[in-house]
Design a protein around this motif. Structure first.
Motif, PDB file in Angstrom:
ATOM      1  N   LEU A  73      27.963  45.405  38.400  1.00  0.00           N
ATOM      2  CA  LEU A  73      28.350  44.126  37.788  1.00  0.00           C
ATOM      3  C   LEU A  73      29.846  44.104  37.460  1.00  0.00           C
ATOM      4  O   LEU A  73      30.528  43.097  37.702  1.00  0.00           O
ATOM      5  CB  LEU A  73      27.546  43.872  36.515  1.00  0.00           C
ATOM      6  N   SER A  74      30.346  45.203  36.932  1.00  0.00           N
ATOM      7  CA  SER A  74      31.768  45.284  36.590  1.00  0.00           C
ATOM      8  C   SER A  74      32.635  45.143  37.838  1.00  0.00           C
ATOM      9  O   SER A  74      33.633  44.421  37.822  1.00  0.00           O
ATOM     10  CB  SER A  74      32.073  46.606  35.883  1.00  0.00           C
ATOM     11  N   ALA A  75      32.255  45.824  38.901  1.00  0.00           N
ATOM     12  CA  ALA A  75      33.019  45.745  40.153  1.00  0.00           C
ATOM     13  C   ALA A  75      32.985  44.329  40.719  1.00  0.00           C
ATOM     14  O   ALA A  75      34.012  43.791  41.137  1.00  0.00           O
ATOM     15  CB  ALA A  75      32.470  46.738  41.172  1.00  0.00           C
ATOM     16  N   LEU A  76      31.810  43.721  40.717  1.00  0.00           N
ATOM     17  CA  LEU A  76      31.685  42.361  41.249  1.00  0.00           C
ATOM     18  C   LEU A  76      32.476  41.350  40.419  1.00  0.00           C
ATOM     19  O   LEU A  76      32.979  40.361  40.951  1.00  0.00           O
ATOM     20  CB  LEU A  76      30.219  41.939  41.302  1.00  0.00           C
ATOM     21  N   SER A  77      32.580  41.599  39.125  1.00  0.00           N
ATOM     22  CA  SER A  77      33.256  40.642  38.254  1.00  0.00           C
ATOM     23  C   SER A  77      34.753  40.554  38.544  1.00  0.00           C
ATOM     24  O   SER A  77      35.399  39.590  38.148  1.00  0.00           O
ATOM     25  CB  SER A  77      33.014  40.971  36.780  1.00  0.00           C
TER      26      SER A  77
ATOM     27  N   THR B 259      29.313  44.995  52.499  1.00  0.00           N
ATOM     28  CA  THR B 259      29.706  46.182  53.267  1.00  0.00           C
ATOM     29  C   THR B 259      30.983  46.791  52.702  1.00  0.00           C
ATOM     30  O   THR B 259      31.077  48.007  52.513  1.00  0.00           O
ATOM     31  CB  THR B 259      29.892  45.826  54.753  1.00  0.00           C
ATOM     32  N   GLU B 260      31.971  45.960  52.397  1.00  0.00           N
ATOM     33  CA  GLU B 260      33.223  46.455  51.828  1.00  0.00           C
ATOM     34  C   GLU B 260      32.983  47.124  50.478  1.00  0.00           C
ATOM     35  O   GLU B 260      33.527  48.193  50.199  1.00  0.00           O
ATOM     36  CB  GLU B 260      34.206  45.288  51.686  1.00  0.00           C
ATOM     37  N   LEU B 261      32.156  46.524  49.650  1.00  0.00           N
ATOM     38  CA  LEU B 261      31.823  47.100  48.348  1.00  0.00           C
ATOM     39  C   LEU B 261      31.097  48.433  48.520  1.00  0.00           C
ATOM     40  O   LEU B 261      31.406  49.411  47.835  1.00  0.00           O
ATOM     41  CB  LEU B 261      30.965  46.112  47.546  1.00  0.00           C
ATOM     42  N   ALA B 262      30.157  48.486  49.435  1.00  0.00           N
ATOM     43  CA  ALA B 262      29.416  49.726  49.695  1.00  0.00           C
ATOM     44  C   ALA B 262      30.360  50.831  50.152  1.00  0.00           C
ATOM     45  O   ALA B 262      30.256  51.978  49.701  1.00  0.00           O
ATOM     46  CB  ALA B 262      28.333  49.482  50.740  1.00  0.00           C
ATOM     47  N   GLU B 263      31.279  50.495  51.037  1.00  0.00           N
ATOM     48  CA  GLU B 263      32.230  51.500  51.523  1.00  0.00           C
ATOM     49  C   GLU B 263      33.135  51.986  50.404  1.00  0.00           C
ATOM     50  O   GLU B 263      33.387  53.184  50.289  1.00  0.00           O
ATOM     51  CB  GLU B 263      33.061  50.919  52.668  1.00  0.00           C
ATOM     52  N   ARG B 264      33.608  51.097  49.566  1.00  0.00           N
ATOM     53  CA  ARG B 264      34.522  51.472  48.488  1.00  0.00           C
ATOM     54  C   ARG B 264      33.856  52.424  47.495  1.00  0.00           C
ATOM     55  O   ARG B 264      34.470  53.352  47.000  1.00  0.00           O
ATOM     56  CB  ARG B 264      35.021  50.212  47.763  1.00  0.00           C
TER      57      ARG B 264
ATOM     58  N   GLU C 166      25.081  53.563  50.113  1.00  0.00           N
ATOM     59  CA  GLU C 166      24.370  53.092  51.293  1.00  0.00           C
ATOM     60  C   GLU C 166      24.242  51.580  51.174  1.00  0.00           C
ATOM     61  O   GLU C 166      23.884  51.067  50.113  1.00  0.00           O
ATOM     62  CB  GLU C 166      22.977  53.730  51.365  1.00  0.00           C
ATOM     63  N   ARG C 167      24.544  50.881  52.255  1.00  0.00           N
ATOM     64  CA  ARG C 167      24.509  49.414  52.212  1.00  0.00           C
ATOM     65  C   ARG C 167      23.122  48.905  51.813  1.00  0.00           C
ATOM     66  O   ARG C 167      22.999  47.950  51.048  1.00  0.00           O
ATOM     67  CB  ARG C 167      24.922  48.840  53.565  1.00  0.00           C
ATOM     68  N   THR C 168      22.062  49.569  52.304  1.00  0.00           N
ATOM     69  CA  THR C 168      20.704  49.119  51.971  1.00  0.00           C
ATOM     70  C   THR C 168      20.416  49.297  50.482  1.00  0.00           C
ATOM     71  O   THR C 168      19.793  48.434  49.869  1.00  0.00           O
ATOM     72  CB  THR C 168      19.648  49.861  52.806  1.00  0.00           C
ATOM     73  N   SER C 169      20.881  50.389  49.898  1.00  0.00           N
ATOM     74  CA  SER C 169      20.688  50.612  48.455  1.00  0.00           C
ATOM     75  C   SER C 169      21.457  49.583  47.650  1.00  0.00           C
ATOM     76  O   SER C 169      20.954  49.045  46.655  1.00  0.00           O
ATOM     77  CB  SER C 169      21.154  52.008  48.057  1.00  0.00           C
ATOM     78  N   LEU C 170      22.677  49.312  48.081  1.00  0.00           N
ATOM     79  CA  LEU C 170      23.485  48.315  47.384  1.00  0.00           C
ATOM     80  C   LEU C 170      22.837  46.936  47.473  1.00  0.00           C
ATOM     81  O   LEU C 170      22.738  46.224  46.472  1.00  0.00           O
ATOM     82  CB  LEU C 170      24.898  48.274  47.970  1.00  0.00           C
TER      83      LEU C 170
ATOM     84  N   LEU D 169      37.621  66.142  46.925  1.00  0.00           N
ATOM     85  CA  LEU D 169      36.361  66.587  47.517  1.00  0.00           C
ATOM     86  C   LEU D 169      35.776  65.507  48.419  1.00  0.00           C
ATOM     87  O   LEU D 169      35.286  65.786  49.524  1.00  0.00           O
ATOM     88  CB  LEU D 169      35.377  66.967  46.402  1.00  0.00           C
ATOM     89  N   ARG D 170      35.824  64.246  47.976  1.00  0.00           N
ATOM     90  CA  ARG D 170      35.333  63.141  48.821  1.00  0.00           C
ATOM     91  C   ARG D 170      36.141  63.047  50.111  1.00  0.00           C
ATOM     92  O   ARG D 170      35.582  62.854  51.186  1.00  0.00           O
ATOM     93  CB  ARG D 170      35.378  61.815  48.052  1.00  0.00           C
ATOM     94  N   ARG D 171      37.466  63.190  49.985  1.00  0.00           N
ATOM     95  CA  ARG D 171      38.298  63.150  51.194  1.00  0.00           C
ATOM     96  C   ARG D 171      37.935  64.292  52.137  1.00  0.00           C
ATOM     97  O   ARG D 171      37.820  64.100  53.347  1.00  0.00           O
ATOM     98  CB  ARG D 171      39.783  63.204  50.837  1.00  0.00           C
TER      99      ARG D 171
END
Length: 151
Positions: free
Chosen positions: A50-54, A62-67, A71-75, A143-145
């Motif tokens: 909710l905070s990110a969407l706001s 898809t862009e939000l899931a990648e950021r 997983e796009r399906t979970s999102l 670590l993510r990189r």
């Protein structure tokens, strides 16, 4: 009957596996936030979403899931749950690219949850140490990189 000797390789894996330790830590941290935020009615995943969407800066799911490395399906499933609760609504669809906005009910939920999030944040960060958390956060980004094969 004799007990077979444990394979020392397996013990080393249990002690050093990055995936195991990151997942154990993620579960423990998630439980702590969820417990602190229980009175708000939101789980930490919902609050962060909710905070990110706001912010209104995401052009698609898809862009939000990648950021956020979701997983796009979970999102999509989480967005549908929030939509069912009346906290978000789709505002634009171009093919499969959906864009969601936070409703007034969602904004009120964010406001109500912020003190509980702050409590959890302060408890964990305070117990861990602010400087240590900054170093760990930077380490987690690295670590993510590394996991993505980036430098």
């Amino acid at each position: 009957m004799t007990t077979p000797s444990p394979d020392p390789r397996l013990d080393a894996i249990a002690r050093s596996c990055v995936a195991l330790h990151v997942r154990m830590t993620a579960r423990a941290v998630t439980r702590a936030y969820d417990e602190a935020m229980r009175p708000s009615g939101l789980k930490i995943t919902q609050f962060v979403l909710l905070s990110a969407l706001s912010t209104g800066q995401w052009k698609s799911v898809t862009e939000l899931a990648e950021r956020f490395a979701l997983e796009r399906t979970s999102l999509t499933r989480n967005l549908q749950l929030l939509a069912t609760e009346g906290m978000v609504e789709p505002v634009e669809c171009r093919g499969r690219a959906s864009v969601y906005a936070v409703t007034e009910k969602g904004k009120a939920a964010i406001e109500a949850a912020i003190p509980y999030w702050r409590e959890a944040q302060d408890k964990i960060e305070g117990g861990f140490g602010e400087e240590r958390w900054r170093e760990t956060r930077d380490g987690l980004k690295a670590l993510r990189r590394a996991a993505r094969g980036e430098r």
